[in-house]
Motif scaffolding. Structure first.
Motif, short mmCIF file in Angstrom:
data_model
loop_
_atom_site.label_atom_id
_atom_site.label_comp_id
_atom_site.label_asym_id
_atom_site.label_seq_id
_atom_site.Cartn_x
_atom_site.Cartn_y
_atom_site.Cartn_z
N ARG A 68 2.40 1.30 0.50
CA ARG A 68 3.12 0.36 -0.35
C ARG A 68 2.85 -1.06 0.14
N ASP A 69 2.80 -1.99 -0.83
CA ASP A 69 2.68 -3.38 -0.40
C ASP A 69 4.07 -3.97 -0.20
N ASN A 70 4.16 -5.23 0.14
CA ASN A 70 5.46 -5.82 0.47
C ASN A 70 6.36 -5.98 -0.76
N GLN A 71 5.85 -5.68 -1.95
CA GLN A 71 6.67 -5.71 -3.16
C GLN A 71 7.01 -4.30 -3.64
N GLY A 72 6.58 -3.29 -2.85
CA GLY A 72 6.91 -1.91 -3.19
C GLY A 72 6.00 -1.27 -4.19
N LEU A 78 -8.90 -2.36 -5.28
CA LEU A 78 -9.07 -3.65 -4.61
C LEU A 78 -8.11 -3.76 -3.42
N ASP A 79 -6.88 -3.27 -3.60
CA ASP A 79 -5.92 -3.28 -2.48
C ASP A 79 -6.42 -2.43 -1.32
N CYS A 80 -7.09 -1.33 -1.64
CA CYS A 80 -7.62 -0.47 -0.58
C CYS A 80 -8.71 -1.19 0.21
N SER A 89 -10.50 -5.29 11.01
CA SER A 89 -10.68 -6.53 11.78
C SER A 89 -9.48 -6.84 12.66
N THR A 90 -8.50 -5.94 12.68
CA THR A 90 -7.26 -6.05 13.49
C THR A 90 -6.46 -7.29 13.12
N THR A 91 -6.69 -7.84 11.90
CA THR A 91 -5.89 -8.99 11.46
C THR A 91 -4.46 -8.54 11.18
N GLY A 92 -4.32 -7.51 10.36
CA GLY A 92 -3.02 -6.88 10.14
C GLY A 92 -1.94 -7.81 9.65
N TYR A 93 -2.01 -8.27 8.37
CA TYR A 93 -0.98 -9.18 7.85
C TYR A 93 0.35 -8.47 7.63
N GLY A 94 0.34 -7.17 7.49
CA GLY A 94 1.57 -6.42 7.30
C GLY A 94 2.06 -6.37 5.87
N ASP A 95 1.29 -6.92 4.92
CA ASP A 95 1.73 -6.89 3.52
C ASP A 95 1.47 -5.54 2.87
N ILE A 96 0.60 -4.70 3.48
CA ILE A 96 0.40 -3.33 3.02
C ILE A 96 0.57 -2.41 4.22
N THR A 97 1.46 -1.42 4.07
CA THR A 97 1.75 -0.54 5.21
C THR A 97 1.83 0.91 4.74
#
Length: 358
Positions: A68-72, A78-80, A89-97
């Protein structure tokens, strides 16, 4: 306690070269290796990185209901791609978990190892540099275990390089030739020619042992000084009693010293060159023919072969090949000698061979 450490340190210093750990020999022994072009290496790493990225995208897309993204919302293709990129890249924004247990398990067991592999590909040059010594040590160990019946060339100056060129032209594999020299520039030239190199003085039996001289079929002594050639020949003969030793000497007065030291064959370089210079005054074409005969990869060459069963009993002067001599019992006999008027089984013919026959 201090005496014990000092004793162990001294024992490592005095340990024979051939018995030392392989990783300590990397600076002395160099095994030739094929190095691909930088563009090929870069392209290969890019392809691997893209393959890892696509694998992660496929894994996430198959299990997209567990993310899920941060909006559920669920994930599109494209999201994948976005998630795979920021994750690897270990950036990991956390908007998709990953929200389900299955998705998290896949992240731990599959995506995390792929992330590590992706990073290794990105920093491949650094990793390759760090592992170069280990790979070289492994190759040295492999080479030492299997090297047998090779040729050791001591000295890679003008004489040594010419001798190696003649052997390679006579179809001896460069990997079966080991060069021993102290000069770094000479060793680099030998390494670029695809030869195994050992750095050190050949008057040291441990350096010759490291070059596998005890298992060598032939040892060529091409030292720059006659006294060095004599000492090297003596050391090599003691280490390799069954090897064929061929030594070059500058002055004929020192030739008997080489034979006494154990050389099977000797070449007097200064007198040979002098004779060719004298011949060239009246008959330069003779010198040109001699050069042709001594160059195995062009024109004519002097070769040696066994007598066939059909040739037994016949005269060497009546053969199809132009025979110069007969080797019988390790003794070279001229073709016009009555001793070899009839060939015997086991004889070897020294004849002129055309390069087209190879």
């Amino acid at each position: 306690m201090a005496k014990g450490r000092l004793r162990r340190r001294l024992s490592r210093i005095n340990q024979p070269l051939a018995d030392r750990p392989v990783h300590s020999l990397v600076d002395r022994v160099q095994i030739p290796q094929d190095i691909p072009s930088p563009w090929l290496r870069i392209t290969k790493r890019i392809v691997i990185a893209l393959a890892v990225l696509c694998a992660v995208v496929l894994i996430v897309y198959i299990d997209r209901d567990g993310y899920r993204d941060n909006q559920g919302d669920g994930l599109s293709l494209l999201d994948c791609f976005y998630y795979a990129t920021v994750s690897l890249s270990t950036t990991g924004y956390g908007d998709i978990t990953p929200v389900t247990a299955g998705a998290r398990l896949v992240n731990v067991l599959v995506i995390t190892p792929l992330r590590v592999a992706f990073l290794i590909v990105l920093i491949g040059t650094t990793v390759e540099t760090l592992t170069t010594e280990s790979r070289q040590a492994f190759k040295i160990q492999q080479w030492r275990n299997k090297v047998r019946n090779h040729t050791v060339v001591i000295g890679y100056g003008t004489k040594g390089r010419t001798a190696v060129a003649a052997m390679v032209g006579d179809e001896i594999a460069p990997g079966d030739i080991v060069v021993v020299d102290e000069d770094t520039a000479a060793l680099e030239r030998a390494k670029s020619a695809g030869l195994v190199t050992v750095r050190g003085t050949a008057t040291d039996s441990e350096v010759l042992r490291l070059a596998g001289a005890q298992h060598a079929k032939t040892i060529i002594v091409a030292a720059n000084r006659d006294d060095t050639a004599v000492l090297v020949t003596l050391t090599a003969r003691e280490l390799a009693p069954n090897a064929k030793i061929i030594a070059a000497v500058r002055e004929s007065d020192n030739e008997h010293l080489l034979k006494q030291s154990g050389a099977d064959s000797t070449v007097v370089t200064s007198e040979t060159a002098g004779r060719l210079l004298g011949i060239a005054v009246q008959t330069p074409s003779v010198v040109a023919m001699m050069e042709d005969l001594l160059t195995p990869d062009a024109g004519f060459a002097i070769a040696e072969r066994e007598v066939t069963t059909k040739e037994v009993g016949s005269s060497p002067r009546h053969q199809t090949d132009i025979v110069l001599g007969v080797v019988r019992g390790n003794k070279l006999i001229r073709v016009d000698d009555a001793e070899v008027d009839a060939l015997e089984l086991g004889d070897r013919l020294l004849y002129i061979r055309s390069n087209e026959e190879r």
